[in-house]
Design a protein around this motif. Structure first.
Motif, PDB file in Angstrom:
ATOM      1  N   ARG A 121       8.883   0.851  -5.890  1.00 32.33           N
ATOM      2  CA  ARG A 121       8.673   2.463  -4.827  1.00 32.33           C
ATOM      3  C   ARG A 121       7.961   3.143  -6.163  1.00 32.33           C
ATOM      4  NH1 ARG A 121      14.457   1.922  -5.559  1.00 32.33           N
ATOM      5  NH2 ARG A 121      14.784   2.969  -7.127  1.00 32.33           N
ATOM      6  N   ASP A 122       7.491   2.827  -7.301  1.00 32.73           N
ATOM      7  CA  ASP A 122       6.470   3.784  -7.796  1.00 32.73           C
ATOM      8  C   ASP A 122       4.714   3.227  -7.440  1.00 32.73           C
ATOM      9  OD1 ASP A 122       7.393   4.849 -10.157  1.00 32.73           O
ATOM     10  OD2 ASP A 122       7.564   3.115 -11.213  1.00 32.73           O
ATOM     11  N   VAL A 123       4.743   2.139  -6.778  1.00 30.93           N
ATOM     12  CA  VAL A 123       3.572   1.482  -6.247  1.00 30.93           C
ATOM     13  C   VAL A 123       3.460   1.944  -4.597  1.00 30.93           C
ATOM     14  CG1 VAL A 123       2.659  -0.885  -4.755  1.00 30.93           C
ATOM     15  CG2 VAL A 123       3.056  -0.400  -7.552  1.00 30.93           C
ATOM     16  N   PHE A 124       4.691   2.055  -3.700  1.00 31.29           N
ATOM     17  CA  PHE A 124       4.404   2.345  -2.426  1.00 31.29           C
ATOM     18  C   PHE A 124       4.707   3.811  -2.713  1.00 31.29           C
ATOM     19  CE2 PHE A 124       9.386   1.657  -1.764  1.00 31.29           C
ATOM     20  CZ  PHE A 124       9.526   3.167  -0.930  1.00 31.29           C
ATOM     21  N   SER A 125       5.079   4.447  -3.588  1.00 32.24           N
ATOM     22  CA  SER A 125       4.862   6.033  -3.102  1.00 32.24           C
ATOM     23  C   SER A 125       3.396   6.507  -3.687  1.00 32.24           C
ATOM     24  CB  SER A 125       5.825   6.854  -4.488  1.00 32.24           C
ATOM     25  OG  SER A 125       4.538   6.586  -5.356  1.00 32.24           O
ATOM     26  N   MET A 126       2.364   5.658  -4.018  1.00 31.85           N
ATOM     27  CA  MET A 126       1.228   5.473  -4.131  1.00 31.85           C
ATOM     28  C   MET A 126       0.187   5.235  -2.942  1.00 31.85           C
ATOM     29  SD  MET A 126       0.529   6.601  -7.239  1.00 31.85           S
ATOM     30  CE  MET A 126      -1.335   6.302  -7.375  1.00 31.85           C
ATOM     31  N   GLY A 127       1.059   5.497  -1.834  1.00 34.29           N
ATOM     32  CA  GLY A 127       1.256   4.566  -0.254  1.00 34.29           C
ATOM     33  C   GLY A 127      -0.334   3.468  -0.626  1.00 34.29           C
TER      34      GLY A 127
END
Lengths: 742, 83, 227
Positions: A121-127
């Motif tokens: 989630r940390d990574v896809f929350s960056m787009g």
């Protein structure tokens, strides 16, 4: 125990209930000063999680500042969901490592699974679309305590989550040492790829914009997980079980797709994962970063259980939830995107101009806190530091060479050491190939994934030899970074940056804090020298049980770029007749070595020395040789020295063998762990060009096709073994240990 | 309200490695009296009152809840306690 | 030739399948969301791997009763090629389009690696580009790939030549080491190993692309008159 409604601000102060929630006396007084009144129960809870080590890094912050974190190719350093580096062609790599140690100690399957979920989630929350997962695991010695169970369940948990969400787990590392017996380490890393223009930040800008909640409804799981992760593990930890969250990778997969679709809409202003400290940290951090305030109506938060209090809603660590800030009036667009995936997106509040973090429930204000007080004004502690006495003693010990009678037998034993043995048992359970980009699968120095539509590839590794850090945290810190970079270079890529997963014992112990300080200094020096800025990371403290700390374990997760798919280099020997070289000389260095553990059962003495200038120079030249097409295979020399590296290089199952002639003391030549060395093979026709380029490479032998590993020392045959026998021992060691009754 | 409990088990003769693993483990813990372990799953349903509860749940089982190729199922219907 | 890659919530090999068809095979393909597609517009239907609906209840069971599977059944009945890989195979079994069922792997663990398969029938529309008895490298990646059918069904599969791929070293305990089967009509293939993950040498094997090439070739021969 009082019910929450009975916990008036007065009772909290009189009964010192804030201590139980994790706020110190001084911190409570500070809160009173900030609010100019006594905090109520919900507010006390909010401060205690936001000011916990897990969220505020209050003891590690002064150290983290030492890391180099900027460079022209760094698009986003520490502070967001994950760090971002430019990889050309308008693309960027987004990555971060995070620990989930304490939850995994209590409930290994879910602890590990939710650790994976959180870092994704940390990574896809960056787009970014997540393209690879890695991990770094530490357990006690197999067969002791509860180690086999923890090991098997952690691996199953990582597999169960990663496989379902469709992100390949492309590798990692597993080490076994007594110091982790009650304190396993589970660090998960995720790498994503993004187009520069899609880069997304977790900010709540624009007063009047709407705050939306998306994903799984909130239940009572993981309440106070963040403070739980900041305390010692005790025998009572078993009773803390309700505090462990349960993951739903199916929900996560839907959330990834929905969020990546939402990012394509200009209605989206900001997005952040609800990780540690749930709604509290995501909401207050988003507002704090934007310099705005936020008002949320908790009655609108989707809830899984009835009658949840404001405290429970704000502190729940239910998984698979995201917080979005959306342009006012365009909420329905978001609702529609999430509905396509069967997910709920609900408007729960709005961004305000004042800088208050205000929560409403059942028509009344249940919390009203200045936003910056939570994020920016968290206390920072400069802990006392004291050189560890044992390290001083170790440094004064003489160099020594362990006594080895039969080098062939010793090699066989080393290959069965669980830290060296094949990890096939582990990675076979990971879907390492989904997304069809995995060029180098687990089991090599670094994993390599191609980037479709380009001729480039990313190399990824996690590394940390904590035995060296135990002996000498500064030198060990340098080695951890250097070894990670070595792995990247061997695979044919240029190291670009790293994420750090810092795991230590109790920082209030000055000797532990000193370990932290020195290892961070060592890592910083190496990161500067090797031009690998630290772009993200995570700190996990209090990894100790019954007064015993883990070895300092600052895991390095590194990413590199191969500018052409042709540069990708295997770690295995390729062809009979190829020439075998060792780059770099060998000294008698056995402190912290695999041989030392085998012979004596413990570690002592000096850590191997490292000259970072030599390291940088060799890495540079080796990469150049690879890019010029001179190298057939490249492998770094690490645990177990040259003998183990040679054996590993002929384990590809292609019936190859090797013959080598080495001079000097047999034990040193075969098993010393001198740093900055590489084992490479070169086609005979490239001999001259290679030797001109790498002047400190020593030609030691050649690859054969007889499936035998032969090493002569000063002309005497010292090792003469069948490769298939060695391979079986190496491959079977871990399954064999797991079948043995503990 | 009716509460229906559906017990789904692997058919007689279908290999149940999970059951075997549990059996081995129980034996090693000293429970040598264990002759066989079969695993399965339980699904609890809360249904609005209607006449043909059992027939409806039978249909659910054959359509979705159990796979007749490998699984058997049993139903247990009771009055649900109103909460 | 135009391929539909059906996407269920939780499918995760959909893009890989799409990539293999579009970029490697160079044919037309669409990702078709389970709620919105009309499968009549396509020449072949691909059910990709993954964990549809989280594989909750049983692998593929929930997807098997979804609306789009009614369409798949209708298209299959008309003879249109349908390929289910991994989770897609599980969906085909659960929906009754293929006989048998999937059990957890014998060793109870998920496994992911290259396996050697034998082409047991090269006369299907999916396998004409292989030699009969040829061995090929395809990756597997599954926790429930232990194919089960009773003796009667197995005898029928053998008699009708419906077994298309078998494992050389049965990794999961499958009945008869079966890795892939077709229906009696020969137009619905289900298999656990991943041809789309074996479509380019750089990712480990290119043996799988011939499966797609077989489909295209046979479809062209049947449908395109003037080439």
């Amino acid at each position: 125990m009082l019910s929450t409604s009975e916990m008036t601000p007065e009772t909290i102060e009189q009964e010192k209930l804030y201590l139980e929630l994790g706020l110190s006396e001084a911190e409570y007084q500070h809160v009173k000063q900030i609010l100019k009144r006594r905090p109520n129960f919900t507010e006390t809870g909010i401060f205690s999680v936001m000011w916990s080590e897990h969220c505020s890094y209050k003891t590690s912050k002064p150290l983290l500042k030492k890391f180099p974190s900027t460079a022209p190719h760094v698009l986003q350093g520490p502070g967001e969901g994950a760090g971002v580096i430019d990889i050309g062609d308008g693309l960027a790599a987004v990555f971060k490592i995070e620990s989930h140690n304490h939850p995994s100690a209590v409930e290994p399957y879910q602890g590990a699974a939710t650790g994976v979920g959180g870092i994704i989630r940390d990574v896809f929350s960056m787009g970014a679309r997540p393209v690879a997962l890695m991990n770094s695991l530490r357990f006690g010695n197999p067969g002791t305590g509860n180690v086999n169970h923890l090991f098997q369940e952690v691996v199953r948990g990582i597999a169960g989550y990663g496989n379902c969400v469709g992100i390949p787990t492309v590798g990692g590392e597993v080490q076994f040492d007594a110091s982790y017996e009650d304190n396993p380490l589970v660090n998960a890393m995720c790498v994503g790829i993004i187009r520069h223009e899609d880069l997304q930040k977790g900010i709540a800008s624009g007063a009047g914009n709407t705050v939306m909640y998306a994903g799984a409804p909130t239940g009572r799981d993981g309440i106070h997980g963040a403070t739980f992760a900041s305390g010692d593990l005790t025998e009572d930890s078993d009773k803390d079980r309700p505090s462990v969250q349960v993951g739903d990778p199916f929900m996560e997969k839907l959330l990834i797709e929905a969020c990546l679709e939402a990012i394509q809409s200009d209605a989206l202003v900001g997005m952040q994962d609800m990780g540690a400290a749930g709604l509290t940290s995501s909401a207050s951090e988003m507002a704090s970063k934007a310099g705005t305030g936020m008002t949320m109506n908790l009655d609108l938060v989707p809830q899984r259980e009835a009658n949840m209090s404001a405290y429970e809603l704000m502190l729940s660590e239910s998984q698979e939830r995201m917080l979005l800030v959306v342009q006012n009036g365009r909420e329905q667009e978001m609702v529609d995107i999430f509905a396509k995936y069967g997910l709920e997106a609900a408007a729960v509040g709005e961004v305000t101009e004042d800088t208050s973090f205000r929560l409403l429930q059942h028509g009344s204000v249940v919390a009203d806190i200045p936003v910056d007080a939570l994020a920016e004004e968290a206390p920072v502690y400069h802990m006392p530091s004291k050189e560890a006495a044992y390290v001083r003693a170790f440094r004064q010990m003489d160099d020594f060479i362990p006594e080895v009678r039969d080098h062939g037998a010793t090699l066989k034993q080393l290959l069965q050491q669980p830290t060296i043995a094949s990890k096939e048992y582990v990675y076979d359970q990971y879907d390492s190939m989904v997304q069809t980009n995995t060029v180098v699968t687990p089991g090599s120095d670094a994993a390599v994934i191609r980037m479709k539509g380009t001729d480039k590839a990313l190399a990824i590794t996690t590394d940390c030899n904590s035995r060296y850090l135990y002996l000498d945290p500064e030198v060990g810190g340098k080695i951890a970074v250097a070894e990670a970079a070595r792995n990247i270079v061997c695979s044919g890529a240029k190291p670009l940056g790293l994420t750090d997963g810092l795991n230590y014992g109790n920082p209030t112990n000055p000797e532990v804090f000193w370990q932290m300080e020195k290892s961070v200094e060592g890592m910083s020096t190496a990161a500067n020298m090797l031009k690998t800025p630290v772009i993200s990371g995570n700190v996990s403290l209090y990894n100790q049980s019954n007064g015993k700390s883990i070895y300092p374990t600052p895991v390095v997760g590194m990413v590199g770029l191969a500018t052409s798919l042709h540069h990708i280099t295997p770690s295995f020997f390729q062809e009979s007749g190829d020439l075998v070289y060792v780059i770099g000389g060998t000294q008698p260095e056995f402190g912290g070595s695999a041989l030392q553990k085998l012979v004596s059962g413990h570690y002592e003495g000096k850590a191997p020395s490292i000259d970072l200038q030599v390291e940088a120079d060799r890495q540079h030249k080796l990469l150049q040789a690879i890019q010029t097409g001179l190298i057939q295979s490249a492998h770094d020399l690490s645990e177990g020295g040259l003998a183990v590296a040679m054996a590993e290089s002929v384990f590809a199952g292609n019936k190859l063998g090797a013959e080598a002639d080495v001079a000097g003391d047999a034990t040193v030549a075969l098993f010393s762990e001198t740093q900055s060395r590489f084992l490479v093979t070169v086609k005979p026709e490239h001999r001259k060009a290679f030797e001109t380029m790498l002047t400190d490479a020593v030609h030691i032998g050649h690859v054969t096709d007889n499936n035998k590993l032969i090493v002569r020392i000063n002309g005497t045959t010292t090792i003469d073994e069948d490769v298939s026998t060695l391979h079986q021992l190496w491959k079977g060691a871990i399954p064999c240990m797991l079948n043995r009754k503990a | 309200m009716k509460k229906v409990t559906v017990h789904v088990t692997l058919k007689e003769g279908i290999l149940d490695p999970q059951g075997q693993t549990i059996e081995t483990s129980l034996h090693s813990l000293g429970f040598t009296e264990v002759e066989e372990v079969r695993t399965g799953k339980t699904i609890e349903l809360l249904l609005n009152d209607q006449d043909n509860v059992e027939a409806r749940v039978q249909a659910m089982c054959t359509k979705l809840l159990a796979n007749p190729v490998i699984e058997d199922y049993q139903l247990h219907v009771e009055e649900a306690l109103q909460s | 030739m135009k391929f539909a890659v059906v996407v269920f919530p939780g499918s995760n090999c959909d893009r890989d399948m799409y990539h293999a068809v579009r970029e490697v095979l160079q044919e037309e393909a669409d990702l078709v969301w389970h709620e919105s597609g009309n499968l009549q517009d396509y020449d072949a239907i691909l059910l990709p791997g993954g964990f549809s609906y989280g594989d909750y209840l049983r692998s593929g069971a929930v997807a098997a009763v979804s609306d789009i599977m009614d369409q798949v059944k209708r298209q299959a009945a008309q003879g249109k090629p349908v390929l289910g890989v991994c989770n897609g195979f599980q969906v085909l079994l659960e929906s009754g389009l293929l006989p048998g069922a999937m059990l957890p792997n014998e060793k109870l663990a998920f496994m992911c690696h290259q396996e050697t398969l034998k082409v047991a029938n090269n006369r299907t529309m999916f396998t004409t580009e292989y030699n009969q008895g040829e061995t090929v490298q395809f990756p597997i990646a599954h926790g429930e790939g232990n194919y089960y059918c009773d003796d009667k069904t197995k005898a029928k599969l053998e008699a009708n030549d419906q077994i298309v791929f078998t494992y050389q070293n049965n990794p999961n305990g499958s009945t008869g080491a079966i890795a892939g089967i077709v229906n009696e009509q020969g137009n619905v293939l289900g298999m656990m190993p991943h041809p789309e993950r074996a479509s380019e040498a750089i990712i480990g094997s290119a043996d799988g692309i011939r499966l797609f090439q077989s489909l295209v070739k046979n479809w062209r021969e049947a449908h395109v008159v003037n080439v």
